[in-house]
Design a protein around this motif. Structure first.
Motif, mmCIF file in Angstrom:
data_model
loop_
_atom_site.group_PDB
_atom_site.id
_atom_site.type_symbol
_atom_site.label_atom_id
_atom_site.label_comp_id
_atom_site.label_asym_id
_atom_site.label_seq_id
_atom_site.Cartn_x
_atom_site.Cartn_y
_atom_site.Cartn_z
ATOM 1 N N UNK A 86 -0.123 -18.648 25.500
ATOM 2 C CA UNK A 86 0.600 -19.471 24.526
ATOM 3 C C UNK A 86 -0.356 -20.114 23.528
ATOM 4 N N UNK A 87 0.156 -20.571 22.400
ATOM 5 C CA UNK A 87 -0.709 -21.256 21.424
ATOM 6 C C UNK A 87 -1.264 -22.552 22.011
ATOM 7 N N UNK A 106 -1.386 -27.729 25.217
ATOM 8 C CA UNK A 106 -1.725 -29.148 25.256
ATOM 9 C C UNK A 106 -0.491 -30.015 25.497
ATOM 10 N N UNK A 107 0.637 -29.568 24.994
ATOM 11 C CA UNK A 107 1.880 -30.320 25.177
ATOM 12 C C UNK A 107 2.390 -30.240 26.611
ATOM 13 N N UNK A 108 2.237 -29.084 27.217
ATOM 14 C CA UNK A 108 2.829 -28.836 28.539
ATOM 15 C C UNK A 108 1.894 -29.211 29.687
ATOM 16 N N UNK A 109 0.607 -29.040 29.492
ATOM 17 C CA UNK A 109 -0.348 -29.187 30.602
ATOM 18 C C UNK A 109 -0.276 -30.522 31.336
ATOM 19 N N UNK A 110 -0.178 -31.684 30.661
ATOM 20 C CA UNK A 110 -0.156 -32.955 31.406
ATOM 21 C C UNK A 110 0.986 -33.058 32.412
ATOM 22 N N UNK A 111 2.199 -32.715 31.985
ATOM 23 C CA UNK A 111 3.302 -32.836 32.931
ATOM 24 C C UNK A 111 3.308 -31.704 33.957
ATOM 25 N N UNK A 112 2.750 -30.540 33.598
ATOM 26 C CA UNK A 112 2.648 -29.442 34.561
ATOM 27 C C UNK A 112 1.709 -29.809 35.701
ATOM 28 N N UNK A 113 0.581 -30.446 35.356
ATOM 29 C CA UNK A 113 -0.366 -30.896 36.379
ATOM 30 C C UNK A 113 0.249 -32.013 37.210
ATOM 31 N N UNK A 154 1.492 -23.811 32.582
ATOM 32 C CA UNK A 154 0.801 -23.970 31.300
ATOM 33 C C UNK A 154 0.514 -22.625 30.642
ATOM 34 N N UNK A 155 0.175 -21.616 31.423
ATOM 35 C CA UNK A 155 -0.155 -20.294 30.885
ATOM 36 C C UNK A 155 1.066 -19.432 30.617
ATOM 37 N N UNK A 156 2.243 -19.891 31.060
ATOM 38 C CA UNK A 156 3.426 -19.024 30.984
ATOM 39 C C UNK A 156 4.645 -19.713 30.392
#
Length: 387
Positions: free
Chosen positions: A8-9, A14-21, A29-31
């Motif tokens: 992904x771009x 950056x938008x998804x990673x904090x809540x994914x973690x 985050x990668x999908x």
């Protein structure tokens, strides 16, 4: 195997990673772009493609359906396309992903595979669509479809820890019978109940259902139970010996993969990817997660066996029913038993997974003989002899 779709771009990551973690599903985050694209694709089919294409392919049938049945038709179109697509991808991954094939017992539980995660993303996108439709039309489809969507999405989301990525394509193959199930439903709606095409499709449905749901499903369930039990014991053992130090089982889980056995960069990258999220799985597998998967799997397998018994009931009733006038018992059984069993399966599973309405019963004979509606649709089906 590396995910065949580019990542992904950066802004989306950056938008998804904090809540994914925070939710402990870092692989999302990668999908996330694949999940969004899959949802949009299925929603497009439901809202635009099916309503546009169906009346052109079936001009005598689709336009004459009532609003509720048209909605159900569109849902079945999405289900048919999704099941064909994801089964094809799952089979492709199982046959071509060499890194997946090389995973050890522990890696089958904790290891990451981009291609397997791609399958999970396609499934998650479909279940988000399923959740949306079952929520918007809950009064039509009922609470059962809504519960199915929520539970399926939850289980697949937990796989992005990552957890049991090795088994993503394995359990997707449960859906090998779904295309035939949807075709059976469509044949009823286009007045082909009792036709030879429905009989051949019914034969394939019953054979594939028995092989992929009961034989394959039971065998692979035993395999995943064994792997999860190994991982659970490993976690407990590490926890007992850790004292005040944090548990870290990474060294005991992942094999040394330095790319020395690879002939190209893609192979080396795929080998390295297996332990990509090892820092998130270093603490082992929580007991609640194993229990969740075991309970979900037992419920699903239980439903499969229940639906199979309902098919057997339909067959037994047909054996006990009087033969139609002018036909031998053997001829009647050959033509009707398969359709009866397939119809019973479509009714039982369809009510659970696609929200088929009780008021829209399939016009096929499920009990003693062909119904009046079935004979109206197919005049070649004889009237049952009266006892």
């Amino acid at each position: 195997m590396i995910d065949p779709i580019p990542p992904p771009p950066r802004w989306l990551r950056d938008l998804v990673e904090p809540w994914a973690v925070q939710l402990n599903i870092p692989a999302v985050t990668d999908h996330v772009h694949e999940i969004i694209a899959a949802f949009a694709f299925y929603q497009f089919i439901h809202s635009y493609l099916s309503p546009w294409l169906s009346p052109r392919l079936f001009p005598r049938h689709y336009p004459n359906l009532n609003k509720r049945t048209k909605l159900n038709w569109d849902v079945h179109v999405v289900s048919l396309i999704q099941s064909v697509l994801i089964n094809a991808v799952a089979l492709w991954v199982m046959f071509t992903d060499n890194e997946r094939k090389s995973m050890s017992t522990a890696e089958r539980v904790y290891g990451y595979s981009g291609a397997c995660a791609f399958i999970s993303a396609l499934a998650a996108g479909y279940f988000i669509y399923d959740l949306y439709v079952s929520t918007v039309y809950v009064k039509i489809f009922g609470i059962g479809m809504l519960f199915h969507a929520v539970s399926a999405l939850w289980v697949f989301s937990l796989g992005f820890r990552p957890f049991l990525h090795f088994y993503s394509p394995v359990f997707i193959l449960y859906e090998l019978s779904s295309p035939f199930l949807n075709i059976h439903w469509f044949l009823d709606k286009v007045n082909m109940t009792g036709s030879k095409l429905q009989w051949y499709n019914g034969m394939l449905l019953l054979i594939v259902f028995f092989c992929c749901r009961l034989i394959w499903g039971t065998w692979q369930s035993a395999a995943v139970y064994k792997d999860m039990w190994y991982a659970l014991k490993q976690t407990w053992s590490a926890s007992d010996s850790a004292a005040l130090n944090p548990v870290d089982i990474t060294a005991d889980v992942f094999q040394i993969r330095d790319g020395s056995m690879c002939v190209n960069e893609a192979c080396a990258r795929a080998q390295a990817e297996i332990s990509k999220f090892s820092k998130y799985t270093a603490g082992g597998v929580p007991t609640w997660l194993v229990v969740t998967y075991v309970v979900s799997n037992v419920v699903l397998n239980g439903l499969n066996y229940y639906w199979f018994t309902k098919m057997i009931d339909a067959v037994v009733k047909r054996f006990r029913a009087p033969a139609p006038a002018g036909k031998t018992k053997e001829e009647e059984l050959k033509q009707d038993v398969v359709i009866e069993a397939a119809t019973k399966l479509e009714q039982e599973e369809g009510a659970f997974t696609t929200g088929d309405l009780a008021s829209e019963k399939i016009a096929s004979a499920v009990d003693v003989g062909p119904s009046e509606e079935l004979r109206k649709r197919n005049p070649n089906v004889p009237t049952a002899a009266r006892s």
